[in-house]
Design a protein around this motif. Structure first.
Motif, PDB file in Angstrom:
ATOM      1  N   THR A  66       0.829  -1.203   0.000  1.00 57.73           N
ATOM      2  CA  THR A  66       0.000   0.000   0.000  1.00 57.73           C
ATOM      3  C   THR A  66       0.869   1.261   0.000  1.00 57.73           C
ATOM      4  O   THR A  66       0.561   2.236  -0.686  1.00 57.73           O
ATOM      5  N   LEU A  67       1.959   1.209   0.773  1.00 55.90           N
ATOM      6  CA  LEU A  67       2.867   2.361   0.802  1.00 55.90           C
ATOM      7  C   LEU A  67       3.453   2.614  -0.585  1.00 55.90           C
ATOM      8  O   LEU A  67       3.636   3.755  -0.997  1.00 55.90           O
ATOM      9  N   GLU A  68       3.724   1.536  -1.299  1.00 52.20           N
ATOM     10  CA  GLU A  68       4.266   1.683  -2.651  1.00 52.20           C
ATOM     11  C   GLU A  68       3.214   2.299  -3.580  1.00 52.20           C
ATOM     12  O   GLU A  68       3.516   3.177  -4.388  1.00 52.20           O
ATOM     13  N   GLN A  69       1.987   1.825  -3.412  1.00 54.73           N
ATOM     14  CA  GLN A  69       0.882   2.374  -4.205  1.00 54.73           C
ATOM     15  C   GLN A  69       0.722   3.871  -3.928  1.00 54.73           C
ATOM     16  O   GLN A  69       0.544   4.673  -4.846  1.00 54.73           O
ATOM     17  N   LEU A  70       0.796   4.224  -2.637  1.00 53.53           N
ATOM     18  CA  LEU A  70       0.691   5.630  -2.256  1.00 53.53           C
ATOM     19  C   LEU A  70       1.831   6.434  -2.868  1.00 53.53           C
ATOM     20  O   LEU A  70       1.634   7.549  -3.370  1.00 53.53           O
ATOM     21  N   HIS A  71       3.018   5.857  -2.854  1.00 55.37           N
ATOM     22  CA  HIS A  71       4.180   6.521  -3.441  1.00 55.37           C
ATOM     23  C   HIS A  71       3.936   6.832  -4.911  1.00 55.37           C
ATOM     24  O   HIS A  71       4.179   7.954  -5.379  1.00 55.37           O
ATOM     25  N   THR A  72       3.429   5.847  -5.624  1.00 57.82           N
ATOM     26  CA  THR A  72       3.118   6.043  -7.051  1.00 57.82           C
ATOM     27  C   THR A  72       2.106   7.169  -7.248  1.00 57.82           C
ATOM     28  O   THR A  72       2.278   8.038  -8.111  1.00 57.82           O
ATOM     29  N   CYS A  73       1.062   7.168  -6.427  1.00 60.28           N
ATOM     30  CA  CYS A  73       0.043   8.216  -6.514  1.00 60.28           C
ATOM     31  C   CYS A  73       0.644   9.594  -6.282  1.00 60.28           C
ATOM     32  O   CYS A  73       0.325  10.556  -6.989  1.00 60.28           O
ATOM     33  N   LEU A  74       1.518   9.671  -5.275  1.00 57.56           N
ATOM     34  CA  LEU A  74       2.087  10.975  -4.939  1.00 57.56           C
ATOM     35  C   LEU A  74       3.035  11.455  -6.032  1.00 57.56           C
ATOM     36  O   LEU A  74       3.075  12.649  -6.355  1.00 57.56           O
ATOM     37  N   VAL A  75       3.791  10.537  -6.601  1.00 56.17           N
ATOM     38  CA  VAL A  75       4.693  10.911  -7.691  1.00 56.17           C
ATOM     39  C   VAL A  75       3.885  11.478  -8.852  1.00 56.17           C
ATOM     40  O   VAL A  75       4.243  12.511  -9.431  1.00 56.17           O
ATOM     41  N   SER A  76       2.777  10.837  -9.146  1.00 54.59           N
ATOM     42  CA  SER A  76       1.986  11.322 -10.274  1.00 54.59           C
ATOM     43  C   SER A  76       1.284  12.632  -9.915  1.00 54.59           C
ATOM     44  O   SER A  76       1.044  13.477 -10.776  1.00 54.59           O
ATOM     45  N   ALA A  77       0.973  12.804  -8.612  1.00 56.55           N
ATOM     46  CA  ALA A  77       0.369  14.072  -8.183  1.00 56.55           C
ATOM     47  C   ALA A  77       1.351  15.227  -8.331  1.00 56.55           C
ATOM     48  O   ALA A  77       0.958  16.381  -8.505  1.00 56.55           O
ATOM     49  N   LEU A  78       2.642  14.896  -8.259  1.00 55.39           N
ATOM     50  CA  LEU A  78       3.684  15.932  -8.343  1.00 55.39           C
ATOM     51  C   LEU A  78       3.932  16.403  -9.769  1.00 55.39           C
ATOM     52  O   LEU A  78       4.579  17.440  -9.989  1.00 55.39           O
TER      53      LEU A  78
END
Lengths: 197, 197
Positions: A66-78
């Motif tokens: 889940t943390l990895e999924q969140l990381h991906t989401c945040l990278v794309s949000a950036l």
DNA sequence: ACCTGAACACCGTTCAAGT
DNA sequence: ACCTGAACACCGTTCAAGT
């Protein structure tokens, strides 16, 4: 009856995590059980103990994903953000959106209280660090590494706490205080305070 | 065997909460069970269902008491403070200290995720509001009521989130980032940001 | 009227025994 | 060697039956 050998250990490992993720999404963490996971992947409860230390271990490994999924989401949000404030606002919005969209998985993230003698699964802390890293990167223009580290913890903790309160409805229901407005206030004013310091 | 009538309903109610509090303090929330509470007060599990809707209801009522305890701690932490910043720093320190000293009770505070159709126990929301009220009071010198409300939610959420992260050891263990330093950074800079806005 | 305790439908975890 | 499934020690919750 035994000896099926239909799947390798690592296949079972992966199938179990996938099943666990689906169950948590559908029924929440409280709906998760060893027996349910086992049934879902066509094995017996005992089999899971050949692959995981116990249920908490399994949940922690789910959390790592889940943390990895969140990381991906945040990278794309950036994507496409410019400047400290804009990037931090993007991260905050990304975090709130993730918590909202993946509520049960996000809840699970903060549910395992591991005993003092137990260690986190391999690679878990690295994933936590990667998330803080995104915030520190966004803070890159700031002066010292020490200040960046401190600020990243303050902002991450702050955004998390605000999201928690807002999604728990602990805040006054009357007010129009959506979590986005709160995290924006946090980011904008904290940064301004740092700059003015 | 039945009909003892040794205690009134409200006595049983109170004894159960007292026992639950002791168990949570000793073994954490995961060590709490209906049977344990019942044994501790000399009754049977079934009796508790004459007094509480279910275990979650009992925990929520325990949490209501804990919120009151926290309120008392924060009021005493505010003693003698002067000015917005000093008072908010006192509140933050009080919160961190309470979370640290009463870890299991504080954990329990954020553990019950009640279904959409279930209501909070009577007086629960009032206790939450009283806590936010302390922050709003400390912010009294600020301009609008709306801004005070927003700021109180940002600060409360922020302090909570930082404390959560710090006590969970999710933060880098290497750094010397005690939660007090983080909440202080939050309060000082957020206020400065508001003032500069 | 008040409380019990057995019953029900679940848990996580272990491990002898079956293939 | 691999997996089972029964067993153990627990859960929350309900409710007929006892005093």
């Amino acid at each position: 009856m035994a000896r099926r050998n239909d799947h390798s250990r690592s296949e079972i490992h992966q199938m179990a995590l996938e099943a666990a993720r689906a169950i948590v999404r559908e029924e929440g963490l409280s709906g998760l059980s060893v027996r349910k996971i086992a049934t879902r992947i066509g094995y017996t409860g005992g089999t899971l103990y050949l692959v995981f230390r116990n249920l908490d271990d399994l949940i922690l490994q789910l959390n790592a994903q889940t943390l990895e999924q969140l990381h991906t989401c945040l990278v794309s949000a950036l994507q496409g953000c410019q400047g400290v404030e804009q990037c931090l606002l993007a991260l905050a919005r990304g975090y709130v959106r993730f918590a909202h969209d993946e509520r049960p998985l996000w809840d699970a993230l903060y549910s395992v209280r591991l005993a003092a003698d137990e260690a986190l699964p391999e690679g878990y802390q690295a994933r936590v660090d990667a998330l803080f890293g995104l915030v520190e990167q966004a803070l890159a223009p700031l002066h010292g590494a020490e200040q960046r580290r401190l600020a990243s913890h303050v902002l991450w903790g702050g955004i998390h706490g605000i999201t928690r309160l807002a999604l728990d409805d602990k805040l006054d229901l009357a007010g129009p205080t959506r979590p986005e407005a709160l995290t924006e206030s946090l980011v904008v004013n904290y940064l301004r305070g740092l700059a003015a310091g």
